[in-house]
Scaffold this motif. Structure first.
Motif, PDB file in Angstrom:
ATOM      1  N   MET A   7      -8.324   2.249   6.800  1.00  0.00           N
ATOM      2  CA  MET A   7      -9.100   3.268   5.718  1.00  0.00           C
ATOM      3  C   MET A   7     -10.330   3.561   6.404  1.00  0.00           C
ATOM      4  O   MET A   7     -10.955   4.860   6.166  1.00  0.00           O
ATOM      5  CB  MET A   7      -9.048   2.424   4.538  1.00  0.00           C
ATOM      6  CG  MET A   7      -9.060   3.600   3.325  1.00  0.00           C
ATOM      7  SD  MET A   7      -9.119   2.429   1.985  1.00  0.00           S
ATOM      8  CE  MET A   7     -10.766   2.359   1.347  1.00  0.00           C
ATOM      9  N   GLU A  62      -4.896   2.918  -0.933  1.00  0.00           N
ATOM     10  CA  GLU A  62      -6.463   3.233  -0.681  1.00  0.00           C
ATOM     11  C   GLU A  62      -7.206   3.063  -2.183  1.00  0.00           C
ATOM     12  O   GLU A  62      -8.115   2.864  -2.197  1.00  0.00           O
ATOM     13  CB  GLU A  62      -6.274   4.584   0.035  1.00  0.00           C
ATOM     14  CG  GLU A  62      -6.133   4.684   1.433  1.00  0.00           C
ATOM     15  CD  GLU A  62      -6.131   5.894   2.075  1.00  0.00           C
ATOM     16  OE1 GLU A  62      -6.400   5.790   3.177  1.00  0.00           O
ATOM     17  OE2 GLU A  62      -6.237   7.146   1.315  1.00  0.00           O
ATOM     18  N   SER A  80      -3.859   1.959   4.835  1.00  0.00           N
ATOM     19  CA  SER A  80      -3.773   3.381   4.361  1.00  0.00           C
ATOM     20  C   SER A  80      -2.155   3.831   4.137  1.00  0.00           C
ATOM     21  O   SER A  80      -2.024   4.914   4.095  1.00  0.00           O
ATOM     22  CB  SER A  80      -4.266   4.446   5.712  1.00  0.00           C
ATOM     23  OG  SER A  80      -5.890   3.957   5.458  1.00  0.00           O
TER      24      SER A  80
END
Ligand code: 5AD
Ligand code: SF4
Length: 451
Positions: free
Chosen positions: A84, A56, A50
């Motif tokens: 994530m 992402e 992330s």
């Protein structure tokens, strides 16, 4: 529940590559079998990153694609693991039909969560932070490799204002000294010749009274030929004592990754980095003085909120002064939870993009200059691969060298750099008998002992 097949896709940093090994071990111990073709899988696991939104978006694109496989194979499970999972859990379940959402402290429970999913057919979510260190789980690597990694710590407490890591990987915690030594011994026994200790800020590692330097000294004195590396080091925690100790280690490789981020003191303060450009530069100079031929690489970011042309020029100036061998260069990406989200004014996306392009051009020239300086140099390489007709080895200061010869993987050779193509060093072996005889004796003794 046995003989179920899983496929794992890994995005992101070295920590994620390491975690993939931990996950493979956990899955294997519960009798799941890894497959390399996603179409054969009963379970698809995606280990995500992330750190920037781009990472992402790529993973979400891949999930969208895999989601369609569910029509052909209705029982297929899709699991999103890691950063994530922590950051986007609701979206993943609601919009991407994900069946498992497993945060970075919850991998131990994967088999249980899969079981639970089969029983209930309901999405399973486990994202609690538990200060998990995965002690006693030796990661499974796919291929017999001569380079090995040990995660010595997890999480981060630094809260750089742009960074999502403290929010998706949790608080900083160190693995115990004894467990790290056990892992290092295990790697060495399995033929690993280069150990890299990894963590978000390895300099902050500690176990009771032992600090990072104690840990390095312990590992340095283990038997056998191997090289010792570590990453990442935070500049704010680096002192002269570190350089002095590194210089005394037998196995230390003169290579250090030291993220700079920016050359402007105003921006560094807004980033909450804990050092000024003058302090950073002084640390680099001290390192070069104490360890000649020390190679530095770095991370640099452009387009941080409020960055002006003058701030940006200061970054370029500092890169010109330090002359890093390589830099990973990024455009600021706004991340949830972070303080920088609220800092205004933002830099216009087009300006940030132009700054990044110019930065890359500028640093690439320096990188090329540094590479060219290797011509005619003699160096010691550790051979990592052979694909006909080339062997690939790495110098102690982390440069890949290509040799047109069949060399033994895992052995050390002296070579001379005879040519440079682009950024690639081409070498010739000076002495065909490798330098690793000492190591061979050690191995034979180990074999005798049945290790
Ligand atoms: N935007 C851009 N780059 C980032 N990094 C971390 N967070 C961000 C962000 N929000 C970069 C830093 C760090 C590297 C791992 O990723 O340069 O050192
Ligand atoms: Fe992120 Fe800063 Fe921690 Fe690195 S040190 S992981 S950039 S918060």
């Amino acid at each position: 529940m046995c003989e179920l097949k899983f496929y794992i896709k890994v995005y992101g940093c070295q920590m994620n590559q390491y975690d993939a090994g931990v996950i493979r071990r956990i899955m294997e111990e519960s009798n799941f079998i890894e497959v390399s073709d996603v179409k054969e899988a009963d379970i698809i696991l995606v280990l995500t990153c992330s750190v920037r939104s781009h990472a992402e978006i790529r993973a979400l694109g891949q999930l969208n694609f895999w989601r369609r496989l569910k029509y052909e194979k209705p029982g297929l499970i899709i699991g999103v693991l890691g950063c994530m999972a922590q950051n986007l859990k609701d979206l993943l379940i609601e919009k991407f039909n994900v069946d498992l959402v497993v945060g970075s402290d919850q991998y131990r429970f994967l088999p249980k969560l899969i079981n639970e999913y089969y029983k209930t057919k309901l999405p399973q979510v486990a994202t609690e932070f538990t200060m998990e260190n995965y002690e006693h789980i030796i990661p499974k690597t796919n291929n017999a490799s001569v380079v090995g990694y040990i995660s010595i710590m997890r999480g981060c407490n630094n809260y750089c204002s742009y960074c999502i890591v403290p929010y998706v990987r949790g608080r900083e915690r160190s693995k115990s000294l004894s467990q790290i030594v056990t892992e290092a011994e295990s790697l060495i026994r399995h033929g690993v010749k280069e150990i890299t200790l990894i963590g978000q800020n390895v300099l902050a590692w500690h176990d009771n009274n032992a600090d990072f330097l104690t840990l390095l000294k312990e590992i340095d004195q283990l038997d056998g030929y191997y090289r010792l590396r570590f990453l990442t080091s935070h500049p704010k925690d680096l002192t002269v004592k570190h350089w002095e100790t590194f210089s005394q280690l037998k196995k230390f490789c003169p290579y250090i990754h030291l993220p700079l981020q920016s050359g402007s003191n105003r921006i560094l303060a807004l980033m909450n980095r804990g050092y000024t450009k003058e302090e950073y530069l002084e640390k680099v100079m001290q390192g070069r003085q104490i360890i000649p031929d020390l190679v530095f690489t770095t991370d640099v970011m452009v387009g941080f909120p409020t960055e002006t042309d003058d701030d940006y020029k200061e970054t370029l100036d500092l890169l010109g002064k330090i002359k890093f061998d390589f830099a990973y260069m990024f455009k600021y990406s706004e991340r949830p939870y972070t303080k920088a989200q609220k800092i205004t004014p933002k830099v216009d996306a087009k300006i940030a993009q132009e700054r990044l392009i110019r930065l890359i051009e500028y640093q690439n020239k320096i990188t090329k200059e540094r590479i060219n300086s290797y011509l005619n140099k003699e160096c010691e390489i550790l051979v990592e691969f052979y694909t006909y007709p080339y062997s690939k080895g790495r110098t102690k200061d982390n440069k890949m060298v290509i040799i047109k010869d069949k060399l033994e993987i895992g052995e050390i050779y002296r070579c001379r750099i005879t040519n440079i193509k682009g950024w690639t060093l081409i070498g010739e072996i000076i002495d065909k008998s490798n330098c690793n005889v000492q190591n061979k004796v050690y191995y034979i003794e180990n074999l005798k002992e049945g290790l």
